[in-house]
Scaffold this motif. Sequence first.
Motif, PDB file in Angstrom:
ATOM      1  N   PRO A 100       0.781  -1.237   0.000  1.00 37.53           N
ATOM      2  CA  PRO A 100       0.000   0.000   0.000  1.00 37.53           C
ATOM      3  C   PRO A 100       0.814   1.290   0.000  1.00 37.53           C
ATOM      4  CG  PRO A 100      -0.393  -1.295   1.996  1.00 37.53           C
ATOM      5  CD  PRO A 100       0.484  -2.112   1.123  1.00 37.53           C
ATOM      6  N   ASN A 101       1.888   1.341   0.744  1.00 39.52           N
ATOM      7  CA  ASN A 101       2.549   2.645   0.851  1.00 39.52           C
ATOM      8  C   ASN A 101       4.053   2.600   0.607  1.00 39.52           C
ATOM      9  OD1 ASN A 101       2.909   1.168   3.180  1.00 39.52           O
ATOM     10  ND2 ASN A 101       2.906   2.948   4.540  1.00 39.52           N
ATOM     11  N   ALA A 102       4.633   1.436   0.461  1.00 42.62           N
ATOM     12  CA  ALA A 102       6.084   1.355   0.262  1.00 42.62           C
ATOM     13  C   ALA A 102       6.452  -0.088  -0.045  1.00 42.62           C
ATOM     14  CB  ALA A 102       6.816   1.825   1.522  1.00 42.62           C
ATOM     15  N   ILE A 104       9.060  -3.059   1.008  1.00 44.92           N
ATOM     16  CA  ILE A 104       9.911  -3.388   2.148  1.00 44.92           C
ATOM     17  C   ILE A 104      10.682  -4.661   1.846  1.00 44.92           C
ATOM     18  CG2 ILE A 104       9.948  -4.002   4.594  1.00 44.92           C
ATOM     19  CD1 ILE A 104       7.416  -2.354   4.896  1.00 44.92           C
ATOM     20  N   VAL A 111      13.390   0.148   3.364  1.00 46.18           N
ATOM     21  CA  VAL A 111      12.081   0.623   2.902  1.00 46.18           C
ATOM     22  C   VAL A 111      12.266   1.570   1.722  1.00 46.18           C
ATOM     23  CG1 VAL A 111       9.945   1.800   3.573  1.00 46.18           C
ATOM     24  CG2 VAL A 111      11.206   0.449   5.266  1.00 46.18           C
ATOM     25  N   ARG A 119      13.362   5.169   1.208  1.00 44.51           N
ATOM     26  CA  ARG A 119      12.775   5.871   2.345  1.00 44.51           C
ATOM     27  C   ARG A 119      13.715   5.767   3.545  1.00 44.51           C
ATOM     28  NH1 ARG A 119       6.513   5.114   4.079  1.00 44.51           N
ATOM     29  NH2 ARG A 119       6.327   5.863   1.925  1.00 44.51           N
TER      30      ARG A 119
ATOM     31  N   GLY B  25      -1.538  -7.039   5.219  1.00 44.76           N
ATOM     32  CA  GLY B  25      -0.470  -6.123   4.800  1.00 44.76           C
ATOM     33  C   GLY B  25      -0.218  -4.981   5.761  1.00 44.76           C
ATOM     34  N   ALA B  28       3.511  -4.460   7.409  1.00 44.08           N
ATOM     35  CA  ALA B  28       4.473  -3.799   6.527  1.00 44.08           C
ATOM     36  C   ALA B  28       4.125  -2.325   6.349  1.00 44.08           C
ATOM     37  CB  ALA B  28       4.488  -4.509   5.169  1.00 44.08           C
ATOM     38  N   ALA B  29       2.831  -2.055   6.192  1.00 44.98           N
ATOM     39  CA  ALA B  29       2.408  -0.653   5.987  1.00 44.98           C
ATOM     40  C   ALA B  29       2.746   0.196   7.207  1.00 44.98           C
ATOM     41  CB  ALA B  29       0.916  -0.607   5.689  1.00 44.98           C
ATOM     42  N   TYR B  31       5.175  -0.335   9.380  1.00 46.37           N
ATOM     43  CA  TYR B  31       6.635  -0.148   9.458  1.00 46.37           C
ATOM     44  C   TYR B  31       7.099   0.901   8.438  1.00 46.37           C
ATOM     45  CZ  TYR B  31      11.606  -1.201   8.692  1.00 46.37           C
ATOM     46  OH  TYR B  31      12.965  -1.106   8.525  1.00 46.37           O
ATOM     47  N   ALA B  32       6.551   0.822   7.227  1.00 42.51           N
ATOM     48  CA  ALA B  32       6.925   1.815   6.204  1.00 42.51           C
ATOM     49  C   ALA B  32       6.551   3.227   6.659  1.00 42.51           C
ATOM     50  CB  ALA B  32       6.245   1.474   4.881  1.00 42.51           C
ATOM     51  N   LEU B  48      11.156   2.649  16.011  1.00 44.68           N
ATOM     52  CA  LEU B  48      11.185   2.179  14.622  1.00 44.68           C
ATOM     53  C   LEU B  48      11.511   0.687  14.571  1.00 44.68           C
ATOM     54  CD1 LEU B  48      11.141   2.695  11.536  1.00 44.68           C
ATOM     55  CD2 LEU B  48      13.561   3.348  11.717  1.00 44.68           C
ATOM     56  N   GLU B  49      12.439   0.283  15.451  1.00 37.87           N
ATOM     57  CA  GLU B  49      12.828  -1.124  15.479  1.00 37.87           C
ATOM     58  C   GLU B  49      11.663  -2.014  15.919  1.00 37.87           C
ATOM     59  OE1 GLU B  49      15.170  -2.441  14.136  1.00 37.87           O
ATOM     60  OE2 GLU B  49      15.580  -4.374  15.072  1.00 37.87           O
ATOM     61  N   ARG B  52       9.709  -2.524  12.880  1.00 34.71           N
ATOM     62  CA  ARG B  52      10.376  -3.468  11.969  1.00 34.71           C
ATOM     63  C   ARG B  52      10.097  -4.908  12.402  1.00 34.71           C
ATOM     64  NH1 ARG B  52      16.403  -5.348  10.406  1.00 34.71           N
ATOM     65  NH2 ARG B  52      16.938  -4.988  12.585  1.00 34.71           N
ATOM     66  N   LYS B  56       6.307  -8.168   9.578  1.00 34.43           N
ATOM     67  CA  LYS B  56       5.843  -9.359   8.847  1.00 34.43           C
ATOM     68  C   LYS B  56       4.621 -10.000   9.501  1.00 34.43           C
ATOM     69  CE  LYS B  56      10.107 -10.737   6.568  1.00 34.43           C
ATOM     70  NZ  LYS B  56      11.170 -11.757   6.476  1.00 34.43           N
TER      71      LYS B  56
END
Lengths: 398, 86
Positions: A100-102, A104, A111, A119, B25, B28-29, B31-32, B48-49, B52, B56
């Motif tokens: 959806p947005n990136a 990974i 990213v 990113r 999803g 992942a979204a 984390y991004a 952030l970690e 990460r 998944k």
Amino acid sequence: MDIKTRDVSIPADWDRRGLPGWCYHSDALLDLEKEELFKTHWQIACHVSDLPNAGSFVSFDLCEERALVLRDASGELRAFHNICRHRGSRLVTKESGTCPNALICPFHGWVYNLDGSLRGPARPESFPSLDKDVFGLRPVEMEVWNGFIFLRFRPGPQPSVAEMLAPFEAEATAYRMASHVPTDGIWTEETPVNWKSVRDVDNEGYHVAMAHPALQDLYGSSYQDEPYVDGVSRTVGQFSPSKGRRWAVRNYKKLSRPQEHLPEDLHQKWLYFGIFPNSVIAMTPETVLFYQEFPVTVGRSTIRSATYRNRDEDRQQRAARYLTARIDRETVDEDIQLTIWSNESMASKSFEGFYLSDLEYGVRTHHNHLRKVLPVYTLEDAPEQADLAALNASMQRT
Amino acid sequence: MMAAPPPIDHDDPTAFLHMPVGKNGSGAARYAAAMQCYNNGLICAEMLEIYRRCSKFDLEDPIDLARYEEITVPAVCLPNQQEPTS
């Protein structure tokens, strides 16, 4: 050049031989084919409708290269190598999907924005500052032609897809294939033959009356092959006036009806554009589809195909499309058997090679295109495999 | 009939940061989006970690994991901009 000025005549006295048998089981030649044919010539990855939303992607593997095509946040289509800039992992691991947005990386978690820029790396504090463009995804050359997305991994001898297919632009545009939508996704199958055996069978209609009863019933009497000229061949099958003896053909002819957007001369035709070296776009009143074959090993190939339909489809058209697929599926199964028989002959010391009919001139012109790219195909006897690349290079210089 | 969810604003990283846990999803979204927030100075490397590690696993709530590991959860990570928690 337009469709009327292409020279599709068959010479009076042409060399009716095919490629020498060794070309179908040479690992050294396959290495050259991968580098100088497949990676340097346009390949169909998918259709724009396979990427409906921001983040939709399709992955495309070819000869040890891998690409992904996606639609970014602004709706623009982009193609990248499916390779993380960190350690080279695949970024997308499925054949298609949505991120959806990136993007990974599944290995360490780098990213990437949908425009390919970086990113950020995972654990960013463990790296010096990284330029988002320098460490962005590497683009792959891409061109969209009438809705089909073509990729080329390296520059090559072909012009743009639009230029190559210019003689057929008016005919192709009539189908409005850019606004078609997917039917049942992208289909792949591995087959135990050299890729050229697949193409050799597909490049002629001489075998239709013998091997494809459904196609013969549909349009066999009118089948016309135009040879490869400047990288493109064209084949037309005009529906025969009979009702059809076979169930699927009889009902298809009954249900297929003129599409309002098509000119009258395309109302009852199946039309095929062969695109050198290994792709075909086929059009019926109800569908457009592509198919192609890639080498896996010298004796194994992947066949890949997808079918798209008119966006607005009523029940009758849907039924006609189902019957189209049924006729096509039967034909593919028959062709796969022919490719196996043809391919195995190439390993026999007793087979002295093709002796082609005028109705197989398309095979010869495809081979001529191959010979132009890799002159080593002209050698009747197999060269020493270790010397093949150098020999080909020296033949290219002369 | 349930109302359709509002469209996601691609220019607003927090829109994806708050994607519901369990949605396909979403790990992942999130984390991004967290990476974008990190770049904008809105979350620390430690948080952030956490994202990460959850990336998944769509069912893994990064807020729960951060609290379990006694990491202060920045306000931007909380729905409706609640006060930071630990």
